[in-house]
Design a protein around this motif. Structure first.
Motif, short mmCIF file in Angstrom:
data_model
loop_
_atom_site.label_atom_id
_atom_site.label_comp_id
_atom_site.label_asym_id
_atom_site.label_seq_id
_atom_site.Cartn_x
_atom_site.Cartn_y
_atom_site.Cartn_z
N ALA A 284 0.83 -1.21 0.00
CA ALA A 284 0.00 0.00 0.00
C ALA A 284 0.86 1.26 0.00
O ALA A 284 0.61 2.22 -0.75
CB ALA A 284 -0.93 0.00 1.21
N CYS A 285 1.91 1.28 0.83
CA CYS A 285 2.77 2.46 0.91
C CYS A 285 3.57 2.67 -0.38
O CYS A 285 3.83 3.81 -0.78
CB CYS A 285 3.72 2.33 2.10
N THR A 286 3.97 1.58 -1.02
CA THR A 286 4.69 1.70 -2.29
C THR A 286 3.81 2.35 -3.36
O THR A 286 4.24 3.23 -4.11
CB THR A 286 5.16 0.32 -2.78
N ILE A 287 2.56 1.90 -3.42
CA ILE A 287 1.62 2.47 -4.40
C ILE A 287 1.34 3.94 -4.09
O ILE A 287 1.37 4.81 -4.97
CB ILE A 287 0.30 1.66 -4.41
N LEU A 288 1.10 4.24 -2.81
CA LEU A 288 0.79 5.61 -2.41
C LEU A 288 2.00 6.55 -2.59
O LEU A 288 1.83 7.74 -2.86
CB LEU A 288 0.32 5.64 -0.96
N SER A 289 3.22 6.01 -2.42
CA SER A 289 4.41 6.86 -2.60
C SER A 289 4.51 7.35 -4.04
O SER A 289 4.90 8.49 -4.30
CB SER A 289 5.67 6.08 -2.21
#
Length: 473
Positions: A168-173
């Protein structure tokens, strides 16, 4: 002001500005506020995984701001060289025939190659800086995602977060960084747009004939009286005065010849009457009213002007004769063509007045072009006619035909005939002699011609008379 090529190049900037403000890149700025929302959710979901993203954003902003000053200078330099390129190109194409006749193609080719080379170097440097900024932002974006995964992997080993949080954090970054990546690309283009806008804005801020708030008098149809009162004028960026304290009065219906040597200021007088230039000092009055109070467009509607250099448009002969005039009847056009002698070659063509002319009247002789411009000047029957060397390109026979026909035409107009040809003086009643921007004499045509003849007789003695030195006969 400026060359035609430069002005044309500046006007092209409008299309680039319009395209910039309608592009998808500009719309991407709307996503900027959402970056803060994405950062919040990265912190909420992954905690320390937000740190690489924040660092990446600051790096992107820093790189973008660091490159912009250099890009701005390069954009200004590149645009100036682009204007020079268009200037040389238009100048060459407009005088292509002369360039060929003089064998000057090689010289102009070198000039064009020189400005193109300079522009190419500037454009290449702009591209290098732009590519550097773009590639660096992409590398930062990749490095941030790797850092997010690395920090996430460490937190997974401690059991603080799961694999879902890393994904999730990779996509949001990526979503959080995207507006700043696009910002770098946007600012690279923005420098070029700002430079173009400044050039276009400078052009639009040039003073106009119809200034905002100007309240001109409307006179309708003029009578034709023209007077100069201590008028002086100097051309921009020129030393000295083209005209110095000129004063004269031309009453309604008078026919005046203005004579003098080349560069004496004859043509300048005609252009000042049409309000193409404002006088440096003194007053110019038409029908007793200072032309500074009159609408320039209305003044020119009441003046038929024949320039030294005939200018025609691409179109039919009919369109060229009626150019600038409204509600011209066919009879008026035929009469004007006959008086100007243009009917002689118009009637000889199968299409007559419907004959198509190329740009600038290419294909016609200089005398034929002048005949059409004379017809254009008299077709609307203005109260003032200004002829500036109207037959300079005509042969003696055609000139005589024009003189004879114009006398019979009996135009009810005030006439200013600017010439150095004594043969045309039969069209006027009085003569004003101009030399070095000053009026040095005036009188009847008969007295002038007599003095001219007397001066020619003195040539055998080797003496140079005053009239000869002034008029150049």
């Amino acid at each position: 002001k400026g060359s035609v090529g430069t002005l044309a190049s500046i006007l092209k900037e409008y299309e680039q500005i319009r395209e910039f403000f309608t592009s998808a890149t500009l719309v991407s700025i709307i996503d900027m506020p959402f970056a803060c929302i994405f950062l919040f959710f990265i912190w909420y979901i992954g905690g320390h995984m937000v740190i690489p993203v924040i660092i990446g954003i600051f790096i992107l902003i820093g790189v973008t701001l660091l490159v912009q000053p250099r890009l701005k200078k390069l954009s200004e330099s590149s645009q100036e060289e682009s204007h020079d390129k268009h200037s040389v190109l238009v100048e060459t194409l407009s005088g292509l025939e002369t360039v060929k006749l003089l064998g000057a193609g090689g010289l102009l080719r070198k000039r064009f190659k020189s400005v193109v080379t300079k522009q190419a170097k500037s454009a290449d440097e702009v591209k290098r800086h732009t590519f550097f900024s773009t590639n660096l932002t992409q590398e930062v974006q990749q490095a941030v995602q790797i850092s997010v995964v690395t920090v996430g992997a460490i937190t997974v080993t401690t059991g603080e977060y799961g694999y879902g949080a890393i994904i999730a954090c990779t996509i949001l970054s990526g979503k959080a960084l995207l507006p700043f990546v696009q910002l770098a690309q946007l600012l690279s283009r923005l420098n070029q747009i700002i430079t173009g806008y400044n050039s276009l804005d400078g052009l639009m801020r040039q003073p106009t004939e119809h200034a905002k708030g100007s309240d001109y008098l409307r006179r309708g149809k003029y009578k034709g009286e023209v007077s100069f009162e201590n008028v002086s004028y100097s051309y921009p960026n020129q030393d000295g005065l083209a005209l110095e304290e000129i004063s004269f009065l031309i009453k309604k219906g008078e026919r005046i010849g203005i004579v003098g040597r080349v560069g004496s200021g004859k043509t300048t007088i005609g252009k000042l009457v049409t309000k193409l230039f404002p006088p440096k000092s003194g007053k110019i009055l038409v029908d007793g009213v200072d032309i500074s109070q009159l609408d320039p467009s209305e003044i020119r509607e009441n003046i038929g002007y024949v320039s030294q250099e005939p200018w025609l448009i691409a179109g039919t002969v009919e369109q060229n004769i009626s150019f600038g005039a409204t509600e011209i009847k066919t009879e008026q056009m035929i009469q004007a063509a006959n008086v100007s002698t243009s009917s002689d070659f118009i009637n000889a063509h199968p299409k007559g007045f419907k004959q198509l002319l190329d740009e600038r009247g290419e294909g016609l002789s200089g005398g034929q072009k002048q005949a059409i411009t004379i017809a254009r000047a008299i077709v609307k029957k203005p109260p003032i006619l200004i002829f500036d060397e109207p037959t300079s390109s005509m042969d003696a026979r055609t000139e005589k035909n024009f003189i004879d026909r114009f006398k019979k035409y009996n135009a009810e107009a005030t006439i200013l005939l600017i010439t150095h040809r004594t043969s045309l003086l039969s069209l006027v009643d009085k003569v004003i002699v101009v030399d070095k921007g000053k009026i040095v004499g005036s009188g009847s045509v008969q007295a002038f011609l007599k003095a001219t003849k007397s001066d020619k007789n003195t040539k055998s003695t080797g003496e140079k008379s005053k009239l000869e030195s002034v008029v150049g006969v």
